[in-house]
Structure formats: C-alpha cells, structure tokens
Design a protein around this motif. Structure first.
Motif, PDB file in Angstrom:
ATOM      1  N   HIS A   1      23.293 -18.198  63.555  1.00 15.82           N
ATOM      2  CA  HIS A   1      23.122 -19.622  63.271  1.00 15.82           C
ATOM      3  C   HIS A   1      22.891 -19.835  61.790  1.00 15.82           C
ATOM      4  O   HIS A   1      22.234 -19.024  61.119  1.00 15.82           O
ATOM      5  N   TRP A   2      23.428 -20.935  61.278  1.00 11.20           N
ATOM      6  CA  TRP A   2      23.080 -21.380  59.941  1.00 11.20           C
ATOM      7  C   TRP A   2      21.651 -21.926  59.974  1.00 11.20           C
ATOM      8  O   TRP A   2      21.211 -22.445  61.006  1.00 11.20           O
ATOM      9  N   PRO A   3      20.920 -21.836  58.876  1.00 20.30           N
ATOM     10  CA  PRO A   3      19.558 -22.377  58.850  1.00 20.30           C
ATOM     11  C   PRO A   3      19.474 -23.852  59.259  1.00 20.30           C
ATOM     12  O   PRO A   3      18.524 -24.264  59.926  1.00 20.30           O
ATOM     13  N   THR A   4      20.459 -24.661  58.855  1.00 24.24           N
ATOM     14  CA  THR A   4      20.406 -26.080  59.222  1.00 24.24           C
ATOM     15  C   THR A   4      20.638 -26.299  60.714  1.00 24.24           C
ATOM     16  O   THR A   4      20.198 -27.315  61.253  1.00 24.24           O
ATOM     17  N   ASP A   5      21.310 -25.362  61.380  1.00 21.38           N
ATOM     18  CA  ASP A   5      21.421 -25.448  62.843  1.00 21.38           C
ATOM     19  C   ASP A   5      20.035 -25.379  63.463  1.00 21.38           C
ATOM     20  O   ASP A   5      19.700 -26.134  64.383  1.00 21.38           O
ATOM     21  N   VAL A   6      19.235 -24.448  62.945  1.00 16.55           N
ATOM     22  CA  VAL A   6      17.894 -24.219  63.474  1.00 16.55           C
ATOM     23  C   VAL A   6      16.962 -25.378  63.123  1.00 16.55           C
ATOM     24  O   VAL A   6      16.205 -25.864  63.980  1.00 16.55           O
ATOM     25  N   LEU A   7      17.018 -25.838  61.874  1.00 13.60           N
ATOM     26  CA  LEU A   7      16.177 -26.965  61.470  1.00 13.60           C
ATOM     27  C   LEU A   7      16.463 -28.196  62.328  1.00 13.60           C
ATOM     28  O   LEU A   7      15.539 -28.888  62.773  1.00 13.60           O
ATOM     29  N   ALA A   8      17.738 -28.467  62.549  1.00 13.76           N
ATOM     30  CA  ALA A   8      18.116 -29.614  63.375  1.00 13.76           C
ATOM     31  C   ALA A   8      17.638 -29.431  64.809  1.00 13.76           C
ATOM     32  O   ALA A   8      17.147 -30.377  65.442  1.00 13.76           O
ATOM     33  N   GLY A   9      17.753 -28.220  65.331  1.00 16.33           N
ATOM     34  CA  GLY A   9      17.285 -27.943  66.689  1.00 16.33           C
ATOM     35  C   GLY A   9      15.795 -28.134  66.831  1.00 16.33           C
ATOM     36  O   GLY A   9      15.321 -28.718  67.813  1.00 16.33           O
TER      37      GLY A   9
END
Length: 210
Positions: free
Chosen positions: A174-182
């Motif tokens: 996952h890209w970091p922004t995928d995780v932040l958004a999640g």
C-alpha cells in the motif's frame, strides 16, 4: 467524525490529481534498504510485521468480530451486538466499494512481500481494522468505571490499528496515503456507529424509565 471524513476527502482529492506521489515515494523508500525490494531490518522483524498485518486480515477480523458479538449476546447486550456487526460489515462494504470506485493500482515502486489482489485505495486493512478495533474498544471502555482502564483500552485499540496500517506500507502493498485515508474513514465510521449506539442506549433508557 467530521474531521476524519474531511481528511479522507482531502487525501482522495490530492491522490486523484497525482499530488501525493512524492510523499508516497519518499515514505515507502524510507522503509527500504539500497535494494528497493528489501525492507529495512533483520529477517525476524519482517516475519513479525507479517504477523502484525494478519491482525487486519479478513480471517482474523471475522474471528474477532464473532467472538465480540458472541460475548455481547451472552451478556444480553443485543443492541450493542447488532451495532458491532453492522459497524464492521458496513465498514468492509464501504471499503470495497471505494476500492472499486477509485481503482488505484497497487504500488509498483517496491516488491510486495505478501500477496494482494484488490485495488489499493483506501487500504482495506487500515480502514476495516480501524472500524473493528476502535468500535470494540469504545464498547468495552463504555462499561468501565475507572478512567485509567478506559484510557488503556482506547490506547490499545488505536495502537493495534496504527501498527496494522504501517505494516501495509512496510510490506510494500500500500502507498502511505492509502493507509492514511483508510485510518481517517475507518475512524470516522467507528465514531458514527458508537455515537449511534450511545443515542439508542439513551433512548431505550428513557423509554424504560418513563
């Protein structure tokens, strides 16, 4: 809740415009050695991270949910049991719907340490684990009298959620922004469900005392 939703929409907008590539690349490469296919740290640490990421997998989350729902039913907290099931099932459905809508490809910058198949945005592990562990934590903390115990439960739920999300970036899936958004959307969803549960509990209490 509003902040979490706003943060998710902001990240999604930046991601769609390609503005997050620099941030995503920098964070992901910071977790790699000179060989971009090799995560930093010894082999045992990589194995430990794989175990941590499994805490956000569907099998573990389903088992945790069934155990928690079963406990609530056994203690005759039927409304809480229904709420918990709806919160987690709804969070999963929302996550999968958003993945199909955004259809962001998985990271191609580094090798994937674990197998993945779905789209990347938002991170399902981050979002559904937030919805699961934060909601369970809130329900457990609500029936505790001591503030220290409440704090311990909340902090534990948050730490588990954070570790699962970071593990997805470390493993290259996952890209970091995928995780932040999640995290943002999962937390907002959990707060919404817990708030709804509190409202229904107060209404039920008022009805019984009337």
């Amino acid at each position: 809740m509003a902040f979490g939703l706003w943060a998710f929409l902001s990240i999604a907008d930046e991601m769609a415009e390609g503005e997050t590539r620099g941030f995503d690349t920098a964070v992901m490469l910071a977790m790699r050695t000179a060989d971009h296919n090799d995560p930093v740290g010894p082999a045992w640490f990589e194995f430990a991270v794989r175990d941590i990421t499994a805490l956000g997998g569907y099998a573990v989350l389903s088992l945790v949910t069934l155990i928690a729902v079963g406990f609530l039913i056994a203690t005759k907290k039927y409304a809480d049991a229904l709420l918990l099931f709806a919160a987690i099932a709804g969070g999963d459905l929302l996550s999968e719907s958003l993945k199909m809508g955004f259809a962001r490809p998985r990271p191609d910058l580094v090798a994937h340490v674990v197998e993945v198949s779905s789209a990347s945005f938002p991170s399902g592990h981050a979002m559904v684990s937030a919805a699961t562990y934060l909601t369970i934590g809130a329900l457990l903390a609500r029936v505790q009298e001591r503030r220290s115990v409440k704090t311990y439960i909340h902090v534990t739920a948050v730490l588990i959620t954070l570790m699962i999300g970071v593990s997805r970036v470390y493993l290259g899936v996952h890209w970091p922004t995928d995780v932040l958004a999640g995290w943002c959307l999962g937390a907002a969803w959990s707060i919404l469900c817990v708030t709804a549960a509190g409202w229904f509990a107060r209404q039920r209490s008022a009805t019984l005392s009337a």
